[in-house]
Design a protein around this motif. Structure first.
Motif, PDB file in Angstrom:
ATOM      1  N   LEU B  77      29.996  37.141  36.248  1.00 16.67           N
ATOM      2  CA  LEU B  77      30.986  38.126  35.814  1.00 16.67           C
ATOM      3  C   LEU B  77      32.021  37.378  34.994  1.00 16.67           C
ATOM      4  CD1 LEU B  77      32.307  41.002  35.993  1.00 16.67           C
ATOM      5  CD2 LEU B  77      33.557  40.144  37.988  1.00 16.67           C
ATOM      6  N   LYS B  78      32.219  37.823  33.762  1.00 12.21           N
ATOM      7  CA  LYS B  78      33.204  37.201  32.883  1.00 12.21           C
ATOM      8  C   LYS B  78      34.355  38.165  32.635  1.00 12.21           C
ATOM      9  CE  LYS B  78      31.918  35.018  29.073  1.00 12.21           C
ATOM     10  NZ  LYS B  78      31.480  34.810  27.669  1.00 12.21           N
ATOM     11  N   ILE B  79      35.546  37.636  32.760  1.00 14.28           N
ATOM     12  CA  ILE B  79      36.727  38.395  32.383  1.00 14.28           C
ATOM     13  C   ILE B  79      37.342  37.662  31.196  1.00 14.28           C
ATOM     14  CG2 ILE B  79      38.879  39.459  33.137  1.00 14.28           C
ATOM     15  CD1 ILE B  79      37.982  39.026  36.038  1.00 14.28           C
ATOM     16  N   ARG B  80      37.382  38.315  30.055  1.00 12.46           N
ATOM     17  CA  ARG B  80      37.728  37.617  28.813  1.00 12.46           C
ATOM     18  C   ARG B  80      39.200  37.223  28.733  1.00 12.46           C
ATOM     19  NH1 ARG B  80      34.070  41.416  27.236  1.00 12.46           N
ATOM     20  NH2 ARG B  80      32.144  40.592  26.383  1.00 12.46           N
ATOM     21  N   SER B  81      40.059  38.110  29.057  1.00 10.62           N
ATOM     22  CA  SER B  81      41.488  37.856  28.939  1.00 10.62           C
ATOM     23  C   SER B  81      42.149  38.422  30.188  1.00 10.62           C
ATOM     24  CB  SER B  81      42.055  38.528  27.686  1.00 10.62           C
ATOM     25  OG  SER B  81      43.444  38.308  27.583  1.00 10.62           O
TER      26      SER B  81
END
Lengths: 114, 114
Positions: B77-81
């Motif tokens: 799971l990636k959270i960009r900002s």
């Protein structure tokens, strides 16, 4: 949409007493129901599940739950509480036997006193 | 007994930074999920993933979120900002086919955004 309501954010019992944690569900189709337990700083562990095979479901650690369609309930019980049962308990619903999200209730923290 | 694992257990980041949360689902499971739990609140569904595609996502899962299965074992799971309100415990879960949607949860990653 399906939902669950857990009555009582905290339940306190004495060691050896009956545990009753309440869960009511809302679903337009036959539900699949689950109880999960979360010990402090740990993940969610499945206690038991209802999948329409039997209305009284037995789980781990002596817990059981009864599915009552007429009451739209799936309450969790244990005849005799242990200190080790102190944890957060979550009821969850799904409306498919396949692949679908779980919708969780707000949780009930069980406190067990000596 | 097979289990879902997650790394790191705790991630601290500055607002606006990108974070990647990693999960290793149970090896023979085909369905993967991310949930989050803001402190003191209920567990909320974020996204489900099957056959290298998102199957369902919640309104929480906006454009700053993405998921990926980069190889045969990891699910990320990636959270960009990151925002302050992204601070939560993030749980990965997996389930196998025909298992009445019984989902196995990992221990969680606690994300703190400063």
């Amino acid at each position: 949409a399906q939902s669950v309501t857990q009555l009582g954010s905290h339940v306190s019992v004495s060691e050896g007493a009956l545990v009753l944690l309440r869960c009511n569900y809302s679903s337009s189709v036959p539900p699949y129901l689950f109880w999960y337990v979360q010990y402090p700083n740990q993940g969610l562990q499945l206690l038991l599940k209802y999948t329409s095979a039997a209305t009284l479901v037995k789980g781990i650690n002596g817990f059981e739950a009864e599915f009552k369609k007429s009451e739209t309930s799936f309450h969790l019980t244990k005849p005799s509480a242990h200190m080790s049962d102190a944890a957060e308990y979550f009821c969850a619903v799904s409306v498919s036997q396949g692949f679908q999200k779980l919708v969780f209730g707000t949780g009930t923290r069980l406190l067990v006193s000596p | 007994e097979p289990e879902v694992t997650q790394t790191p257990s705790h991630q601290v980041t500055q607002m606006g930074q990108e974070v990647i949360l990693r999960c290793v689902p149970i090896s023979n499971h085909l369905y993967f999920y991310w949930y989050r739990q803001i402190l003191g609140q209920k567990v909320e569904f974020l996204v489900s993933f099957y056959n290298n595609e998102i199957s369902e996502k919640s309104e929480i899962f906006d454009d700053q979120f993405s998921v990926e299965r980069p190889d045969g074992s990891n699910f990320t799971l990636k959270i960009r900002s990151t925002k302050l309100e992204d601070s939560a415990m993030y749980f990965c879960a997996s389930s196998r086919e025909g298992a009445y949607n019984e989902q196995f949860f990992g221990p969680g990653t606690r994300l703190t955004v400063l």
